[in-house]
Design a protein around this motif. Structure first.
Motif, short mmCIF file in Angstrom:
data_model
loop_
_atom_site.label_atom_id
_atom_site.label_comp_id
_atom_site.label_asym_id
_atom_site.label_seq_id
_atom_site.Cartn_x
_atom_site.Cartn_y
_atom_site.Cartn_z
N GLY A 1 0.84 -1.20 0.00
CA GLY A 1 0.00 0.00 0.00
C GLY A 1 0.87 1.24 0.00
N TYR A 2 0.32 2.36 0.47
CA TYR A 2 1.13 3.59 0.52
C TYR A 2 0.71 4.48 1.67
CZ TYR A 2 -2.59 6.18 -2.04
OH TYR A 2 -3.76 6.78 -2.43
N GLY A 3 1.72 5.18 2.21
CA GLY A 3 1.53 5.96 3.42
C GLY A 3 0.57 7.13 3.28
N PHE A 4 0.39 7.64 2.07
CA PHE A 4 -0.51 8.77 1.88
C PHE A 4 -1.94 8.32 1.60
CE2 PHE A 4 3.54 10.68 1.57
CZ PHE A 4 3.40 12.02 1.83
N CYS A 5 -2.18 7.03 1.61
CA CYS A 5 -3.52 6.50 1.33
C CYS A 5 -4.51 7.07 2.36
CB CYS A 5 -3.51 4.98 1.42
SG CYS A 5 -5.11 4.22 1.04
N PRO A 6 -5.60 7.67 1.89
CA PRO A 6 -6.52 8.32 2.83
C PRO A 6 -7.43 7.36 3.60
CG PRO A 6 -7.30 8.59 0.58
CD PRO A 6 -5.98 7.88 0.49
N ASP A 7 -7.63 6.15 3.11
CA ASP A 7 -8.61 5.29 3.80
C ASP A 7 -8.24 3.81 3.88
OD1 ASP A 7 -9.02 4.82 1.05
OD2 ASP A 7 -10.66 6.26 1.00
N VAL A 8 -8.14 3.14 2.73
CA VAL A 8 -8.03 1.68 2.73
C VAL A 8 -6.77 1.18 3.45
CG1 VAL A 8 -7.76 -0.35 1.25
CG2 VAL A 8 -9.47 1.38 0.69
N CYS A 9 -5.61 1.71 3.10
CA CYS A 9 -4.36 1.21 3.71
C CYS A 9 -4.32 1.38 5.23
CB CYS A 9 -3.14 1.85 3.07
SG CYS A 9 -2.92 1.41 1.33
N PRO A 10 -4.59 2.60 5.76
CA PRO A 10 -4.55 2.71 7.22
C PRO A 10 -5.59 1.82 7.92
CG PRO A 10 -5.06 4.85 6.20
CD PRO A 10 -4.76 3.89 5.10
N ASP B 1 -4.11 3.93 -7.20
CA ASP B 1 -5.13 2.89 -7.29
C ASP B 1 -4.38 1.58 -7.08
OD1 ASP B 1 -7.57 1.74 -7.69
OD2 ASP B 1 -7.41 1.71 -9.87
N HIS B 2 -4.86 0.73 -6.17
CA HIS B 2 -4.09 -0.51 -5.92
C HIS B 2 -4.96 -1.61 -5.34
CE1 HIS B 2 -3.72 -0.08 -1.43
NE2 HIS B 2 -3.94 1.19 -1.72
N SER B 3 -4.50 -2.85 -5.55
CA SER B 3 -5.18 -3.99 -4.94
C SER B 3 -4.85 -3.98 -3.45
CB SER B 3 -4.73 -5.30 -5.59
OG SER B 3 -3.32 -5.41 -5.60
NI NI Z 1 -4.44 2.35 0.00
#
Ligand code: NI
Length: 205
Positions: free
Chosen positions: A72-81, A168-170
């Motif tokens: 994922g990525y650190g700036f992800c606003p919702d899914v990753c955290p 955009d990522h799985s």
């Molecule tokens: Ni994400």
């Protein structure tokens, strides 16, 4: 042979057959480890990346340990955290119920956004989810190689903003075995901390 002796013989034979069937059934019903939904999949492989302390980390550094991996990525606003919080809680619950087995699990976050996820940016990010969560980044070439090998889809969205772009990522939680082979995954949809604890309890031994 009189009929009483005959009956005893048949009873002994009957009990023996039932015992044999019962033992056979128990062996069948309690397999060592049920195969996960990624058993035999051609996913994963070697990598050489950089952790949140700026040190080189290779897949072989995790030899002998289970790897709980999230891309994922650190700036992800919702899914990753959201998912990483569940990974942290699910692993902590597993560590609480099986400390020795919990120690055999290495939680790993691999960024799909190396431009912004520098080691310095990753350090506070991973620490927020689990004290042992390893954050990995690399050059764009290293990251595109590892995402390809691990079957992860990631694409930068063209928002016209050079700095505040989205990816955009799985989104899946992967469990890899001590030999580096894939075991199972859980999708973001319907993900819970309990499901992660359960996946670890089922496969980590
Ligand atoms: Ni994400």
């Amino acid at each position: 042979m009189n009929s009483a002796k005959n009956l005893r013989l048949w009873l002994v034979l009957g009990v023996a057959v039932l015992l044999a069937a019962g033992l056979g059934w128990m062996r069948f019903a309690t397999p060592q480890a049920p195969p996960g939904n990624l058993a035999g999949a051609s996913l994963g492989g070697p990598f050489s990346l950089t952790n949140q302390d700026g040190k080189t980390v290779r897949d072989t550094d995790f030899a002998g340990r289970y790897r709980l991996i999230y891309f994922g990525y650190g700036f992800c606003p919702d899914v990753c955290p959201t998912d990483l919080a569940l990974v942290g809680r699910g692993l902590k619950a597993f560590e609480a119920q099986s400390p020795a087995l919990g120690a055999k699990v290495a939680p790993i976050f691999i960024t799909i956004d190396p431009q912004r996820d520098t080691p310095a940016a990753l350090k506070p990010f991973v620490a927020a989810f689990h004290p042992r969560l390893v954050g990995l980044t690399g050059t764009p070439a290293q990251i595109s190689a590892v995402t390809r090998a691990y079957g992860v889809y990631a694409r930068r969205m063209d928002t016209g903003d050079a700095e505040n772009y989205l990816m955009d990522h799985s989104a899946m939680v992967y469990l890899y075995g001590p030999d580096g082979r894939p075991i199972a995954f859980l999708p973001h949809q319907g993900l819970t901390a309990q499901a992660i604890t359960q996946m670890l309890a089922t496969h980590v031994g």
